[in-house]
Design a protein around this motif. Structure first.
Motif, PDB file in Angstrom:
ATOM      1  N   LYS A 180      -4.997  10.556 -18.572  1.00  0.00           N
ATOM      2  CA  LYS A 180      -4.788   9.626 -19.692  1.00  0.00           C
ATOM      3  C   LYS A 180      -3.516   8.819 -19.502  1.00  0.00           C
ATOM      4  CE  LYS A 180      -7.313  12.475 -22.780  1.00  0.00           C
ATOM      5  NZ  LYS A 180      -7.987  12.718 -23.862  1.00  0.00           N
ATOM      6  N   THR A 181      -2.473   9.458 -19.000  1.00  0.00           N
ATOM      7  CA  THR A 181      -1.222   8.748 -18.709  1.00  0.00           C
ATOM      8  C   THR A 181      -0.804   9.077 -17.283  1.00  0.00           C
ATOM      9  OG1 THR A 181       0.123  10.557 -19.581  1.00  0.00           O
ATOM     10  CG2 THR A 181      -0.423   8.786 -21.106  1.00  0.00           C
ATOM     11  N   LEU A 182      -0.304   8.078 -16.610  1.00  0.00           N
ATOM     12  CA  LEU A 182       0.171   8.259 -15.242  1.00  0.00           C
ATOM     13  C   LEU A 182       1.666   8.564 -15.256  1.00  0.00           C
ATOM     14  CD1 LEU A 182      -1.625   5.296 -13.462  1.00  0.00           C
ATOM     15  CD2 LEU A 182      -2.179   7.712 -13.306  1.00  0.00           C
ATOM     16  N   PRO A 183       2.158   9.249 -14.237  1.00  0.00           N
ATOM     17  CA  PRO A 183       3.601   9.459 -14.157  1.00  0.00           C
ATOM     18  C   PRO A 183       4.300   8.130 -13.876  1.00  0.00           C
ATOM     19  CG  PRO A 183       2.510  10.248 -12.174  1.00  0.00           C
ATOM     20  CD  PRO A 183       1.433   9.842 -13.124  1.00  0.00           C
ATOM     21  N   ALA A 184       5.605   8.102 -14.000  1.00  0.00           N
ATOM     22  CA  ALA A 184       6.369   6.866 -13.765  1.00  0.00           C
ATOM     23  C   ALA A 184       6.194   6.383 -12.330  1.00  0.00           C
ATOM     24  CB  ALA A 184       7.847   7.086 -14.077  1.00  0.00           C
ATOM     25  N   ASN A 185       6.126   7.317 -11.386  1.00  0.00           N
ATOM     26  CA  ASN A 185       5.948   6.978  -9.977  1.00  0.00           C
ATOM     27  C   ASN A 185       4.715   7.701  -9.453  1.00  0.00           C
ATOM     28  OD1 ASN A 185       8.390   5.366  -9.545  1.00  0.00           O
ATOM     29  ND2 ASN A 185       9.428   7.283  -9.989  1.00  0.00           N
ATOM     30  N   VAL A 230      -2.606   9.121   2.471  1.00  0.00           N
ATOM     31  CA  VAL A 230      -3.940   8.899   2.995  1.00  0.00           C
ATOM     32  C   VAL A 230      -4.191   9.854   4.153  1.00  0.00           C
ATOM     33  CG1 VAL A 230      -5.467   7.212   4.088  1.00  0.00           C
ATOM     34  CG2 VAL A 230      -3.845   6.478   2.334  1.00  0.00           C
ATOM     35  N   THR A 231      -5.366  10.466   4.135  1.00  0.00           N
ATOM     36  CA  THR A 231      -5.791  11.297   5.248  1.00  0.00           C
ATOM     37  C   THR A 231      -6.882  10.545   5.980  1.00  0.00           C
ATOM     38  OG1 THR A 231      -5.283  13.300   4.020  1.00  0.00           O
ATOM     39  CG2 THR A 231      -6.764  13.524   5.908  1.00  0.00           C
ATOM     40  N   PHE A 232      -6.687  10.297   7.276  1.00  0.00           N
ATOM     41  CA  PHE A 232      -7.650   9.558   8.082  1.00  0.00           C
ATOM     42  C   PHE A 232      -8.119  10.461   9.205  1.00  0.00           C
ATOM     43  CE2 PHE A 232      -8.724   6.721  11.621  1.00  0.00           C
ATOM     44  CZ  PHE A 232      -9.721   5.981  11.013  1.00  0.00           C
ATOM     45  N   ALA A 233      -9.421  10.642   9.308  1.00  0.00           N
ATOM     46  CA  ALA A 233     -10.032  11.487  10.345  1.00  0.00           C
ATOM     47  C   ALA A 233      -9.452  12.895  10.311  1.00  0.00           C
ATOM     48  CB  ALA A 233      -9.866  10.852  11.721  1.00  0.00           C
ATOM     49  N   GLY A 234      -9.242  13.407   9.094  1.00  0.00           N
ATOM     50  CA  GLY A 234      -8.765  14.770   8.937  1.00  0.00           C
ATOM     51  C   GLY A 234      -7.283  14.973   9.133  1.00  0.00           C
ATOM     52  N   VAL A 235      -6.531  13.899   9.354  1.00  0.00           N
ATOM     53  CA  VAL A 235      -5.097  14.015   9.616  1.00  0.00           C
ATOM     54  C   VAL A 235      -4.334  13.120   8.648  1.00  0.00           C
ATOM     55  CG1 VAL A 235      -3.278  13.644  11.325  1.00  0.00           C
ATOM     56  CG2 VAL A 235      -5.528  14.447  12.057  1.00  0.00           C
ATOM     57  N   GLU A 236      -3.319  13.694   8.003  1.00  0.00           N
ATOM     58  CA  GLU A 236      -2.441  12.879   7.160  1.00  0.00           C
ATOM     59  C   GLU A 236      -1.416  12.250   8.083  1.00  0.00           C
ATOM     60  OE1 GLU A 236       0.664  13.342   3.529  1.00  0.00           O
ATOM     61  OE2 GLU A 236      -1.125  14.589   3.469  1.00  0.00           O
ATOM     62  N   ASP A 237      -1.492  10.935   8.242  1.00  0.00           N
ATOM     63  CA  ASP A 237      -0.680  10.262   9.252  1.00  0.00           C
ATOM     64  C   ASP A 237       0.556   9.567   8.695  1.00  0.00           C
ATOM     65  OD1 ASP A 237      -1.829   8.187   7.898  1.00  0.00           O
ATOM     66  OD2 ASP A 237      -2.671   7.203   9.652  1.00  0.00           O
ATOM     67  N   GLY A 238       0.916   9.856   7.477  1.00  0.00           N
ATOM     68  CA  GLY A 238       2.101   9.230   6.905  1.00  0.00           C
ATOM     69  C   GLY A 238       1.802   7.916   6.202  1.00  0.00           C
ATOM     70  N   THR A 239       0.524   7.503   6.225  1.00  0.00           N
ATOM     71  CA  THR A 239       0.155   6.275   5.539  1.00  0.00           C
ATOM     72  C   THR A 239       0.245   6.514   4.038  1.00  0.00           C
ATOM     73  OG1 THR A 239      -1.370   5.774   7.323  1.00  0.00           O
ATOM     74  CG2 THR A 239      -1.661   4.549   5.281  1.00  0.00           C
ATOM     75  N   GLY A 240       0.777   5.571   3.338  1.00  0.00           N
ATOM     76  CA  GLY A 240       0.910   5.687   1.892  1.00  0.00           C
ATOM     77  C   GLY A 240       2.310   5.280   1.476  1.00  0.00           C
ATOM     78  N   ASP A 241       2.587   5.457   0.215  1.00  0.00           N
ATOM     79  CA  ASP A 241       3.890   5.076  -0.306  1.00  0.00           C
ATOM     80  C   ASP A 241       4.030   5.622  -1.716  1.00  0.00           C
ATOM     81  OD1 ASP A 241       6.391   3.898  -0.395  1.00  0.00           O
ATOM     82  OD2 ASP A 241       5.675   1.942   0.260  1.00  0.00           O
ATOM     83  N   VAL A 242       5.198   5.476  -2.271  1.00  0.00           N
ATOM     84  CA  VAL A 242       5.450   5.816  -3.665  1.00  0.00           C
ATOM     85  C   VAL A 242       5.512   4.516  -4.437  1.00  0.00           C
ATOM     86  CG1 VAL A 242       7.057   6.878  -5.281  1.00  0.00           C
ATOM     87  CG2 VAL A 242       6.705   7.891  -3.028  1.00  0.00           C
ATOM     88  N   PHE A 243       4.740   4.442  -5.515  1.00  0.00           N
ATOM     89  CA  PHE A 243       4.647   3.221  -6.304  1.00  0.00           C
ATOM     90  C   PHE A 243       5.186   3.465  -7.698  1.00  0.00           C
ATOM     91  CE2 PHE A 243       1.253   3.273  -3.216  1.00  0.00           C
ATOM     92  CZ  PHE A 243       1.370   2.031  -2.629  1.00  0.00           C
ATOM     93  N   ASN A 244       5.948   2.510  -8.216  1.00  0.00           N
ATOM     94  CA  ASN A 244       6.376   2.534  -9.592  1.00  0.00           C
ATOM     95  C   ASN A 244       5.230   1.956 -10.411  1.00  0.00           C
ATOM     96  OD1 ASN A 244       7.547   1.059 -12.054  1.00  0.00           O
ATOM     97  ND2 ASN A 244       9.162   2.486 -11.459  1.00  0.00           N
ATOM     98  N   VAL A 245       4.609   2.779 -11.234  1.00  0.00           N
ATOM     99  CA  VAL A 245       3.395   2.389 -11.952  1.00  0.00           C
ATOM    100  C   VAL A 245       3.646   1.179 -12.848  1.00  0.00           C
ATOM    101  CG1 VAL A 245       1.686   3.160 -13.645  1.00  0.00           C
ATOM    102  CG2 VAL A 245       2.405   4.698 -11.804  1.00  0.00           C
ATOM    103  N   ARG A 246       4.778   1.138 -13.525  1.00  0.00           N
ATOM    104  CA  ARG A 246       5.079   0.015 -14.418  1.00  0.00           C
ATOM    105  C   ARG A 246       5.151  -1.302 -13.645  1.00  0.00           C
ATOM    106  NH1 ARG A 246       9.705  -2.281 -15.447  1.00  0.00           N
ATOM    107  NH2 ARG A 246      10.936  -0.610 -14.552  1.00  0.00           N
ATOM    108  N   LYS A 247       5.804  -1.283 -12.471  1.00  0.00           N
ATOM    109  CA  LYS A 247       5.916  -2.503 -11.665  1.00  0.00           C
ATOM    110  C   LYS A 247       4.563  -2.937 -11.102  1.00  0.00           C
ATOM    111  CE  LYS A 247      10.727  -1.930 -10.296  1.00  0.00           C
ATOM    112  NZ  LYS A 247      11.660  -1.698  -9.189  1.00  0.00           N
ATOM    113  N   VAL A 248       3.744  -1.969 -10.710  1.00  0.00           N
ATOM    114  CA  VAL A 248       2.420  -2.312 -10.179  1.00  0.00           C
ATOM    115  C   VAL A 248       1.551  -2.926 -11.272  1.00  0.00           C
ATOM    116  CG1 VAL A 248       0.290  -1.352  -9.214  1.00  0.00           C
ATOM    117  CG2 VAL A 248       2.501  -0.613  -8.324  1.00  0.00           C
TER     118      VAL A 248
END
Length: 141
Positions: free
Chosen positions: A81-86, A91-109
């Motif tokens: 119902k509510t998202l955290p602030a961040n 992302v896991t690709f082909a069974g491996v988490e390769d570091g893809t992704g980021d931390v997003f500030n929900v309000r800014k997005v």
């Protein structure tokens, strides 16, 4: 009696050693608590998807969170119902988490205006070609 060596009291050394030992324990405990609380988020939110995107956008990495219909195989997880602030997305690709992704500030997005055909990055709005150059991606076709 005047020629006998004077005895030094031991209690000041014991007291100082106890205080230093207590301070060292407090410092280590504070460090362990800080490291644990930063590395182990209190709330984990599953995005409701896992593998085999059905759409061409999903196959290129453009996804909509909690849209399980876009994937053949999904993980459990309903949109909260509510998202955290961040929001930390990984992302896991082909069974491996390769570091893809980021931390997003929900309000800014939520406040960002991203035109069609562009993608929101930490450096602002970018086209797919700009993102590919930034990430050193190459077309495999």
């Amino acid at each position: 009696m005047l020629n006998q060596p004077r005895k030094r009291p031991v209690w000041p050394f014991v007291l100082m050693g106890s205080v230093l030992g207590l301070a060292a324990h407090a410092a280590v405990g504070t460090w362990v608590y800080g490291a644990y609380s930063m590395s182990d988020p209190a709330t984990t939110i599953l995005a409701g998807m896992a593998s085999s995107p059905k759409t061409s956008e999903g196959k290129r990495g453009v996804i909509t969170l909690w849209n399980a219909d876009d994937f053949l195989k999904t993980s459990s997880g309903a949109q909260p119902k509510t998202l955290p602030a961040n929001l930390d997305i990984s992302v896991t690709f082909a069974g491996v988490e390769d570091g893809t992704g980021d931390v997003f500030n929900v309000r800014k997005v939520k406040a960002a205006h991203v035109p069609d055909g562009r993608y929101l990055t930490r450096d602002g709005s970018r086209t797919a070609a700009q993102v590919d150059v930034q990430l050193n991606c190459h077309d495999s076709n």
